[in-house]
Design an enzyme around this catalytic site. Structure first.
Site, PDB file in Angstrom:
ATOM      1  N   CYS A 126     152.128 -45.170 103.841  1.00 58.22           N
ATOM      2  CA  CYS A 126     153.414 -45.649 103.306  1.00 58.22           C
ATOM      3  C   CYS A 126     154.599 -45.430 104.234  1.00 58.22           C
ATOM      4  CB  CYS A 126     153.693 -45.027 101.941  1.00 58.22           C
ATOM      5  SG  CYS A 126     153.998 -43.234 101.947  1.00 58.22           S
TER       6      CYS A 126
ATOM      7  N   HIS B  61     155.829 -40.371  98.569  1.00 55.76           N
ATOM      8  CA  HIS B  61     155.716 -41.796  98.864  1.00 55.76           C
ATOM      9  C   HIS B  61     157.082 -42.317  99.292  1.00 55.76           C
ATOM     10  CE1 HIS B  61     154.349 -45.900  98.695  1.00 55.76           C
ATOM     11  NE2 HIS B  61     155.227 -46.233  97.776  1.00 55.76           N
TER      12      HIS B  61
ATOM     13  N   ASP C 205     157.604 -52.841  98.747  1.00 59.69           N
ATOM     14  CA  ASP C 205     156.654 -51.763  99.021  1.00 59.69           C
ATOM     15  C   ASP C 205     155.382 -52.357  99.611  1.00 59.69           C
ATOM     16  OD1 ASP C 205     155.081 -49.519  99.124  1.00 59.69           O
ATOM     17  OD2 ASP C 205     155.487 -48.862  97.069  1.00 59.69           O
TER      18      ASP C 205
END
Length: 272
Positions: free
Chosen positions: A70, A108, A124
């Site tokens: 991420c 995250h 995302d």
């Protein structure tokens, strides 16, 4: 990013340079990224250093044609969007575990993005199986997406009874992660990236994954030697790859990653 770096990034994901930083262009960029840049944690098991600096991220994702997890994927994608005229702010999240417990702080990283029409989006490209398109940030109703039905719900009080402005990102009725709405910087996630790449308690040190969306809206995932192909309707086919040559061919031909040796999870779940 300079214009030549932006052009190289756009070539990497197979996207045309948008004339304006619109919501429609953001949707296209988001999907192109998910189709071409894999979610992968191979660096952890190959002994490669993970550095959250723009140049290092661009070197890896664009020049080396690799993926990442991420912090790397959304860090690089955020730099691309900013170079194209979007307003971009990193946001921190904590991922829900199997028992509904939240992970570590800075667990995250996702992106708050504003397009030229003033609309706000949650982008995302670094959560693995997730939404194919950005989610409307201010919308609290269900949002249909090829990846499922999503909702950004106001989070309740935390364990100490303190209420804040956090949001739960929900997919098909199940919370995925709790998102803080206060702005962060890429460097803020250094400790989270270090923990996930070194701790034996991190699922990233205990497993191998390389995954991306396919052109038909499905997904292809290589977990160690297990190759799983998921169709757009959710139908799955899985098989074990025995020969090293076959594993390396899948990395090369299906993910665009050229390796000379097959990555393996190190003893104790840690690299080194």
């Amino acid at each position: 990013m300079n214009p030549s770096q932006t052009d190289a990034y756009l070539r990497r994901i197979g996207a045309a340079r948008p004339g304006r930083a619109t919501a429609g262009a953001l949707r296209e960029l988001h999907l192109c990224h998910l189709r071409t840049v894999p979610f992968e944690n191979l660096s952890i098991h190959l002994g490669e250093e993970i550095v959250l600096e723009e140049k290092r991220l661009l070197d890896k994702v664009v020049e080396a044609r690799r993926g990442g997890f991420c912090y790397e994927l959304n860090g690089a994608f955020g730099a691309l969007l900013a170079s194209l005229g979007y307003e971009v702010v990193p946001l921190a999240g904590r991922v829900y575990g199997d028992e509904g417990r939240l992970g570590i702080p800075y667990d995250h990283m996702a992106l708050w993005v504003r397009s030229v029409d003033g609309a706000e989006w949650l982008a995302d490209v670094g959560f693995g199986a997730h939404s194919h398109y950005p989610l409307a940030f201010a919308d609290r109703a269900e949002q249909a997406d090829p990846g499922g039905t999503f909702r950004l719900a106001e989070a309740g009080p935390d364990a100490g009874g303190v209420a804040d402005r956090d949001l739960d990102v929900v997919r098909d009725g199940r919370p995925q992660y709790r998102l803080e709405t206060r702005p962060r910087a890429l460097a803020d996630f250094t400790a989270g990236a270090w923990w996930h790449s070194t701790s034996p308690r991190s699922h990233f040190t205990r497993s191998l994954v390389c995954s991306r969306i396919t052109g038909d809206g499905g997904r292809i995932t290589l977990s160690g030697r297990r190759l799983t192909t998921t169709a757009a309707d959710g139908t799955k086919e899985a098989r074990e790859l025995a020969a090293d040559e076959e594993v390396l061919a899948v990395y090369r031909e299906r993910f665009g990653i050229g390796l000379t040796t097959v990555p393996v999870v190190r003893e104790g779940g840690r690299n080194g």
